[in-house]
Design an enzyme around this catalytic site. Structure first.
Site, PDB file in Angstrom:
ATOM      1  N   SER A  74      63.747  24.450  53.864  1.00  0.00           N
ATOM      2  CA  SER A  74      64.576  23.887  54.934  1.00  0.00           C
ATOM      3  C   SER A  74      63.839  24.096  56.251  1.00  0.00           C
ATOM      4  O   SER A  74      63.125  25.091  56.414  1.00  0.00           O
ATOM      5  CB  SER A  74      65.907  24.628  54.967  1.00  0.00           C
ATOM      6  OG  SER A  74      66.543  24.390  56.201  1.00  0.00           O
ATOM      7  N   SER A  75      64.041  23.194  57.213  1.00  0.00           N
ATOM      8  CA  SER A  75      63.287  23.295  58.470  1.00  0.00           C
ATOM      9  C   SER A  75      63.679  24.532  59.283  1.00  0.00           C
ATOM     10  O   SER A  75      62.961  24.894  60.221  1.00  0.00           O
ATOM     11  CB  SER A  75      63.461  22.030  59.306  1.00  0.00           C
ATOM     12  OG  SER A  75      64.816  21.815  59.560  1.00  0.00           O
ATOM     13  N   CYS A  76      64.789  25.205  58.911  1.00  0.00           N
ATOM     14  CA  CYS A  76      65.173  26.419  59.656  1.00  0.00           C
ATOM     15  C   CYS A  76      64.237  27.596  59.360  1.00  0.00           C
ATOM     16  O   CYS A  76      64.370  28.660  59.956  1.00  0.00           O
ATOM     17  CB  CYS A  76      66.620  26.793  59.386  1.00  0.00           C
ATOM     18  SG  CYS A  76      66.881  27.306  57.702  1.00  0.00           S
ATOM     19  N   HIS A 129      77.828  19.237  58.490  1.00  0.00           N
ATOM     20  CA  HIS A 129      76.742  19.036  59.449  1.00  0.00           C
ATOM     21  C   HIS A 129      77.116  17.868  60.364  1.00  0.00           C
ATOM     22  O   HIS A 129      78.148  17.235  60.187  1.00  0.00           O
ATOM     23  CB  HIS A 129      75.435  18.742  58.708  1.00  0.00           C
ATOM     24  CG  HIS A 129      74.926  19.907  57.921  1.00  0.00           C
ATOM     25  ND1 HIS A 129      74.166  19.774  56.789  1.00  0.00           N
ATOM     26  CD2 HIS A 129      75.075  21.235  58.103  1.00  0.00           C
ATOM     27  CE1 HIS A 129      73.863  20.959  56.307  1.00  0.00           C
ATOM     28  NE2 HIS A 129      74.403  21.876  57.085  1.00  0.00           N
ATOM     29  N   LYS A 147      65.112  31.265  52.057  1.00  0.00           N
ATOM     30  CA  LYS A 147      64.207  30.127  51.827  1.00  0.00           C
ATOM     31  C   LYS A 147      62.734  30.560  51.907  1.00  0.00           C
ATOM     32  O   LYS A 147      61.907  30.133  51.108  1.00  0.00           O
ATOM     33  CB  LYS A 147      64.452  29.035  52.879  1.00  0.00           C
ATOM     34  CG  LYS A 147      65.785  28.333  52.706  1.00  0.00           C
ATOM     35  CD  LYS A 147      65.714  27.402  51.538  1.00  0.00           C
ATOM     36  CE  LYS A 147      67.003  26.688  51.268  1.00  0.00           C
ATOM     37  NZ  LYS A 147      67.032  26.046  49.955  1.00  0.00           N
ATOM     38  N   TYR A 203      69.976  32.704  55.761  1.00  0.00           N
ATOM     39  CA  TYR A 203      69.650  31.520  54.957  1.00  0.00           C
ATOM     40  C   TYR A 203      68.137  31.245  55.010  1.00  0.00           C
ATOM     41  O   TYR A 203      67.493  31.010  53.980  1.00  0.00           O
ATOM     42  CB  TYR A 203      70.462  30.364  55.532  1.00  0.00           C
ATOM     43  CG  TYR A 203      70.219  29.008  54.959  1.00  0.00           C
ATOM     44  CD1 TYR A 203      70.595  28.703  53.650  1.00  0.00           C
ATOM     45  CD2 TYR A 203      69.649  27.987  55.732  1.00  0.00           C
ATOM     46  CE1 TYR A 203      70.399  27.438  53.137  1.00  0.00           C
ATOM     47  CE2 TYR A 203      69.454  26.715  55.221  1.00  0.00           C
ATOM     48  CZ  TYR A 203      69.823  26.449  53.921  1.00  0.00           C
ATOM     49  OH  TYR A 203      69.625  25.198  53.417  1.00  0.00           O
TER      50      TYR A 203
END
Ligand SMILES: NC(=O)c1ccc[n+]([C@@H]2O[C@H](COP(=O)([O-])OP(=O)(O)OC[C@H]3O[C@@H](n4cnc5c(N)ncnc54)[C@H](OP(=O)(O)O)[C@@H]3O)[C@@H](O)[C@H]2O)c1
Length: 308
Positions: free
Chosen positions: A109-111, A181, A142, A138
């Site tokens: 995920s881009s986070c 979202h 990842k 989170y």
């Protein structure tokens, strides 16, 4: 290249990305798909996952299950998020290795990129700075998934790859206003306002911040493309390639849902990061580009939402 008769396990097939993966694989002629709902196979349970892999022996694995829930879940349930995600992905990666799975695709995920990452965000930015504190639990899970795939590749010579998608939207998204979202949340708000004949819709923030959105069927296509064409341990971004302001996005959704009232932007509420976009050069150089423009994707998403 995956053989058309290959046995493929799609973990998390009832979720938005998992369901799109099943659609894409079937359309591409892959028919030997293995799926389990969360009640049939509890992915956090080590012995269940072990038994599943030893019995089924899939050749390819798409690792799409996730416990998530937007910013509220990130703030209120970080322990659940870190436990569930770490436990489920750790079990799958480990037993996929024991069962000699040919290739596994882990969905990041881009986070995972630092809070103050240079934009657009390149793959090399991983672990170069502090994470956004609200989604740290989170994001750490990842990052562990990515590092675990790399460690297994090094030690056991597996072929486990990791993709980093931008924000995804589409059919099977979560439209619950408390946990959704931005796209499903706005679709539901506009739809409700239209049904209730409201004159205005209130949107959090000034609308100036910019985000990138990838239609889920394009994301599934990217996952298949990588499974067939990419065999490096280093992460690779999958994005739409362009961003859009929340104000412009809201105007498209207003149009798609045919809401004819006003949009009110509440700029007393936080905007979050001003800009978030993935650098998709690496993926584009391999020959992959997203196909579905935002409006087309939103029309398809809204059509699906109206049916539920
Ligand atoms: N959505 C996005 O914008 C986005 C952006 C970047 C990355 N991603 C990544 O892409 C992947 C897919 O995301 P998504 O939004 O498509 O997922 P999703 O719609 O939230 O679906 C997740 C699925 O995982 C299943 N699951 C969760 N925990 C499980 C467990 N312990 N045992 C069995 N099944 C379990 C859920 O089943 P139940 O509902 O039955 O629990 C659900 O079907 C994830 O890795 C996510 O981190 C998503």
């Amino acid at each position: 290249m995956m053989n058309k008769n290959a046995k493929i396990f799609i973990a998390g097939h009832e979720g938005m990305s998992g369901a799109a993966l099943v659609r894409s694989l079937k359309t591409a002629g892959f028919n030997y798909l293995v799926t389990r709902s969360s009640s049939q196979l509890v992915l956090t349970n080590q012995s269940e996952v072990r038994k599943f892999f030893l019995q089924e022996k899939p050749e390819y694995v798409f690792l799409a299950p996730v416990k998530e829930g937007g910013i509220l879940a990130n703030i209120n349930y970080p322990a659940e998020l870190i436990y569930m995600n770490l436990q489920a992905q750790t079990n799958i990666i480990h037993f996929a290795c024991e069962a000699k799975v040919k290739r596994l695709l882990f969905l990041g995920s881009s986070c995972i990129y630092p809070k103050f990452c240079l934009q657009p965000m390149r793959e090399e930015a991983l672990l170069t700075g502090l994470l956004e504190p609200t989604n740290e639990a989170y994001a750490i899970a990842k990052i562990v998934g990515i590092k675990m795939c790399q460690a297994y590749n090094k030690q056991y010579n597996t072929n486990f790859i990791s993709v980093v998608p931008t924000n995804i939207y589409g059919p099977h998204d979560n439209f619950d206003l408390k946990t959704s979202h931005v796209i499903p949340g706005l679709i539901r708000k506009f739809y409700q306002a239209k049904i209730e004949r409201k004159k205005e819709v209130l949107i959090w923030g000034s609308g100036a911040s910019r985000r990138e959105f990838l239609f889920v069927d394009d994301f599934a296509d990217a996952c298949l493309f990588l499974m067939n064409n990419y065999n490096q341990s280093e992460i690779i971004n999958a994005g739409y390639g362009k961003d859009i302001s929340i104000r412009e996005l809201a105007l498209i959704i207003k149009d798609v849902t045919e809401f004819d009232g006003e949009l009110i932007f509440d700029d007393t509420k936080p905007d979050g990061m001003p800009h978030k976009l993935l650098d998709t050069n690496k993926m584009n150089k391999l020959g992959w580009y997203a196909k579905t423009d935002l409006k087309k994707g939103l029309i398809k998403t809204y059509a699906w939402f109206k049916e539920i």
